[in-house]
Design a protein around this motif. Structure first.
Motif, PDB file in Angstrom:
ATOM      1  N   THR A 120      -9.409  37.967  -0.807  1.00  0.00           N
ATOM      2  CA  THR A 120     -10.424  38.833  -0.167  1.00  0.00           C
ATOM      3  C   THR A 120     -11.280  38.031   0.817  1.00  0.00           C
ATOM      4  O   THR A 120     -11.575  38.485   1.939  1.00  0.00           O
ATOM      5  CB  THR A 120     -11.302  39.462  -1.245  1.00  0.00           C
ATOM      6  N   LYS A 121     -11.664  36.843   0.376  1.00  0.00           N
ATOM      7  CA  LYS A 121     -12.499  36.015   1.257  1.00  0.00           C
ATOM      8  C   LYS A 121     -11.759  35.600   2.510  1.00  0.00           C
ATOM      9  O   LYS A 121     -12.309  35.630   3.632  1.00  0.00           O
ATOM     10  CB  LYS A 121     -12.980  34.781   0.487  1.00  0.00           C
ATOM     11  N   ASP A 147     -13.404  38.889  10.491  1.00  0.00           N
ATOM     12  CA  ASP A 147     -14.660  38.577  11.205  1.00  0.00           C
ATOM     13  C   ASP A 147     -14.401  37.746  12.460  1.00  0.00           C
ATOM     14  O   ASP A 147     -15.005  37.978  13.524  1.00  0.00           O
ATOM     15  CB  ASP A 147     -15.620  37.824  10.271  1.00  0.00           C
ATOM     16  N   GLU A 156      -5.108  42.599   7.096  1.00  0.00           N
ATOM     17  CA  GLU A 156      -5.545  43.711   6.246  1.00  0.00           C
ATOM     18  C   GLU A 156      -4.368  44.264   5.433  1.00  0.00           C
ATOM     19  O   GLU A 156      -4.536  44.648   4.263  1.00  0.00           O
ATOM     20  CB  GLU A 156      -6.153  44.813   7.128  1.00  0.00           C
ATOM     21  N   LYS A 165     -11.337  38.572   4.851  1.00  0.00           N
ATOM     22  CA  LYS A 165     -12.615  38.877   5.520  1.00  0.00           C
ATOM     23  C   LYS A 165     -12.899  37.868   6.629  1.00  0.00           C
ATOM     24  O   LYS A 165     -13.382  38.220   7.715  1.00  0.00           O
ATOM     25  CB  LYS A 165     -13.746  38.860   4.494  1.00  0.00           C
TER      26      LYS A 165
END
Length: 769
Positions: A582-583, A590, A563, A586
């Protein structure tokens, strides 16, 4: 107690009995005197007719006195019975029995005797009696005829034997014939009436009686004739020759010489070499008649004479006999009734003591009993009964002590066997089950009691186990026995033997040995499945705890670093790189969250808190959990139907509500996962209560594809799953919670016609005591 009162009551009537006894004795003496006088009068018909009225009146007076005494005693018995005194029924019964014994036979004898005397006197003088006497005379004649015919047959046979005997040797032949025929006299006559030879009484006569010419002519014509001599004055028609053989001879002369009655036979002796019939000889055989026969003939004649005389006095004879019989029986019957009452009362004294003692013994009272000191058998019986009661008391005490010890030992042994967690089976040399304990049935999940006398391998589901056990015993008797081993020990893996039972595996540790002094084997085994499962769960818990600790620590820095990297690079790179950044961030976040959830599951499995068992309503808890599924419209399982079959009679169980919610949730989640993609999916949640086992059973069923065979045997192990995204901890947690609740858990596939129609997981909980 009632017995002393009875004895006292009987003793208090001693004066009454003495008084009655004296009176009865006096009346009995008077009755005997009257009976004697009556008997004397009966012997003298004139005396009987003169004093009949007086004798009859005296007998009636004695009978009336006896009747009064009987009425008095019967009244006393009735009052005693009405007051309910102990033994009254026995006294009445004894008196009635003795009275019936005296009265009924007396009346029956009187009636029969009256009819017999009345009719017999008439029958003595009827036509039948006269005919019987005539038949007796005829019988005498028939008997004489039979003797004559028998002698004629024997004489004819003897004549045949003499046909070839010359006159010179006839004497010796006649001696032999006399011995052979067992007769008094044998004479051989010539055709002219001259004696050729003789044997017997005729040898000593100077001038023996010759047969007449007529007799010889008749013998020549009929071959043999017979005649009876010496009974002319006894048997009517006795004169003359009785028919025998081929004919009869002429009448015999009167027995003027006074010889004993005899039978005579004359037969022709033909010589085969004779040319003319006139040269024939004649054999005469004489034998005395039996003395008994002669005496009977005379007796018949005397009876006929007496019959004619007595027929004239039949009226007076009937009156004497019937009068004597009536008066005698009248007195005897009343005396018998009186004696029956007195004897019944006398016999009742020891019988009452015995009856009360028997009643007390029947109630289990073996305390010392009273005994009478009389010298008769009944008094001795009361003493013997008292001794027997004392012996029974001593024996019962000893037996109770011994039986209590035996029962205690048997009960202890049976209790030990019934409560052993281990299974115990006794087998014979052929491997057949002789006995088993409930532990064996529980562990093997098979009705072993129904297979006693059959081989262990014949029990459904235990074929391989029985074969392996028999092989172990064979090795034990062979090589192991040679090495001096006292037993063998081996572990076994088998599935449940009960048809329809779950297919989860059972791990056994078994030990076998030969029982000393018998031809039987002892097999002891225990289910160590729980122990193996607990050890495996403990190992997995330790693994889960270490994984949770080792993996969870770096997850937070990884997430924070990703992050922070995104935050630092945002706006400093181009659009394509920004999208990739960003992908990627993420994806990292996750996956870190997924790993955290996995680690939390590991942690929860390893650190499952101890259950706080409290009484709860399982049906209410199920309804509460199902509310969540009915209102949850998000996710893939919102439309899957869940059906319930709840037993309204199920009592409360001991359980931890939070942990049982987790069990229900895990099982429903597994069922929904199994029905994913199935159009007609159905989940059924059922409870039922068994009064026999006092347990409530919770079952979750689905109509999915069921468990694969390799998964079914290890379904409760951690990380065993068929789902791509599953962790394999759902059923492991259910198993662990079930163990905390001491619940029984079973897992199986639902079968129908050999096909799998879904899966079922069942848990059995103990109810609140």
């Amino acid at each position: 107690m009632s017995q002393p009162a009875n004895v006292t009551s009987i003793k208090s009537s001693r004066a009454f009995r003495w008084t009655v006894g004296v009176g009865v004795g006096a009346m009995a003496a008077l009755g005997l005197v009257l009976l004697f006088l009556l008997t004397q009068a009966t012997g003298n018909r004139d005396l009987y007719e003169r004093n009949y009225a007086l004798l009859f009146a005296l007998n009636v007076a004695v009978a009336a006195l006896l009747l009064l005494v009987i009425g008095w005693i019967v009244l006393r018995l009735a009052l005693r019975l009405r007051r309910g005194r102990f033994g009254s029924r026995l006294l009445v019964k004894l008196a009635a029995i003795f009275a019936l014994v005296g009265l009924l036979p007396g009346l029956m004898i009187y009636v029969v005797s009256y009819q017999f005397v009345n009719r017999s006197i008439e029958s003595w003088f009827d036509v039948e009696v006269e005919g019987a006497l005539a038949a007796g005379l005829s019988l005498g004649r028939a008997t004489l005829d039979t003797l004559a015919i028998d002698l004629a047959n024997r004489t004819r046979q003897a004549a045949t034997q003499l046909s070839e005997t010359p006159d010179a040797s006839a004497g010796l032949a006649l001696e032999r014939l006399r011995d052979q025929l067992n007769v008094n006299d044998v004479v051989l006559w010539s055709a002219s009436g001259q004696m050729i030879a003789s044997a017997g009484e005729s040898r000593f006569l100077i001038n023996p009686e010759r047969p007449s010419v007529q007799q010889l002519r008749s013998a020549r014509a009929q071959r043999v004739i017979t005649q009876i001599e010496g009974l002319e004055e006894v048997v009517p028609g006795g004169k003359g020759t009785l028919a025998a053989g081929n004919g009869t001879g002429p009448p015999a002369a009167a027995n003027a010489a006074g010889r004993a009655p005899r039978v005579k036979a004359i037969a022709v002796v033909n010589n085969s070499s004779a040319k003319v019939l006139g040269e024939s000889r004649f054999l005469q055989v004489t034998d005395a008649l039996p003395a008994a026969l002669v005496a009977n003939a005379i007796a018949v004649q005397e009876a006929n004479r007496e019959y004619q005389e007595r027929a004239l006095a039949r009226g007076g004879l009937r009156r004497m006999y019937i009068g004597t019989l009536t008066l005698s029986l009248f007195l005897a019957v009343f005396g018998a009734v009186l004696l029956a009452v007195l004897l019944g009362n006398q016999l009742a004294k020891p019988l009452l003591v015995l009856a009360e003692g028997v009643r007390q013994v029947a109630l289990g009272d073996l305390t010392p009993k009273a005994a009478l000191q009389g010298k008769d058998e009944l008094g001795g019986l009361t003493r013997s009964f008292a001794d027997m009661t004392q012996q029974l008391a001593d024996a019962r005490s000893a037996v109770q002590q011994s039986m209590s010890q035996v029962d205690a030992a048997r009960a202890n042994l049976q209790t030990i066997l019934d409560n052993l967690t281990a299974g115990v089976i006794v087998l014979d040399m052929g491997g057949r089950i002789q006995s088993s304990n409930p532990g064996a049935t529980r562990i093997l999940r098979a009705p072993l009691a129904a297979y006693h006398g059959k081989a262990l391998g014949e029990v459904p589901g235990l074929e391989l186990f029985g074969k392996d056990v028999q092989a172990q015993f064979a090795d034990y008797l062979g090589e192991n026995a040679a090495r001096g081993l006292e037993h063998w020990q081996q572990s076994f893996q088998l599935n449940a033997a009960m048809p329809g039972a779950p297919d989860n595996a059972v791990t056994l540790i078994a030990r076998g040995a030969k029982m000393p002094g018998t031809e039987e084997f002892l097999l002891v085994f225990d289910d160590i499945s729980e122990m193996v499962s607990a050890q495996r769960a403990q190992a997995w818990g330790e693994v889960a705890r270490r994984l949770a600790h080792e993996i969870k620590n770096p997850l937070t820095p990884i997430q924070l670093s990703a992050e922070r990297l995104e935050m630092k690079l945002t706006g400093k790179v181009g659009a394509p790189e920004q999208a990739l950044l960003t992908k990627s961030v993420k994806t990292i976040v996750d996956q870190v969250d997924a790993m955290k959830r996995l680690v939390n599951e590991f942690r929860d499995y390893a650190r499952l808190p101890a259950a706080e068992l409290k009484p709860l309503d399982l049906n209410a808890l199920i309804s509460e959990v199902l509310q969540l599924y009915l209102h949850d419209t998000s996710g893939d399982h919102a439309l899957l139907p869940i059906y319930t079959e709840l037993d309204g009679n199920a009592p409360h169980i001991q359980g931890d509500a939070a942990q049982l919610r987790q069990i229900i949730h895990n099982l429903l989640q597994n069922a929904q996962d199994a029905l994913e993609g199935k159009d007609a999916g159905r989940i059924t949640l059922k409870t039922d209560y068994s009064e026999t086992s006092r347990r409530v059973r919770l079952s979750v069923r689905d109509n999915g594809s069921g468990f694969p065979e390799h998964i079914l045997k290890r379904a409760f192990e951690p990380y065993v799953t068929t789902k791509v995204k599953g962790t394999g901890l759902g059923l492991a947690v259910v198993k662990k919670i079930a163990d905390e609740h001491s619940a029984r858990i079973d897992i199986s596939n639902r079968m129908a016609e050999g096909k799998i129609e879904g899966a079922q997981v069942s848990l059995s909980f103990a109810v609140v005591a």
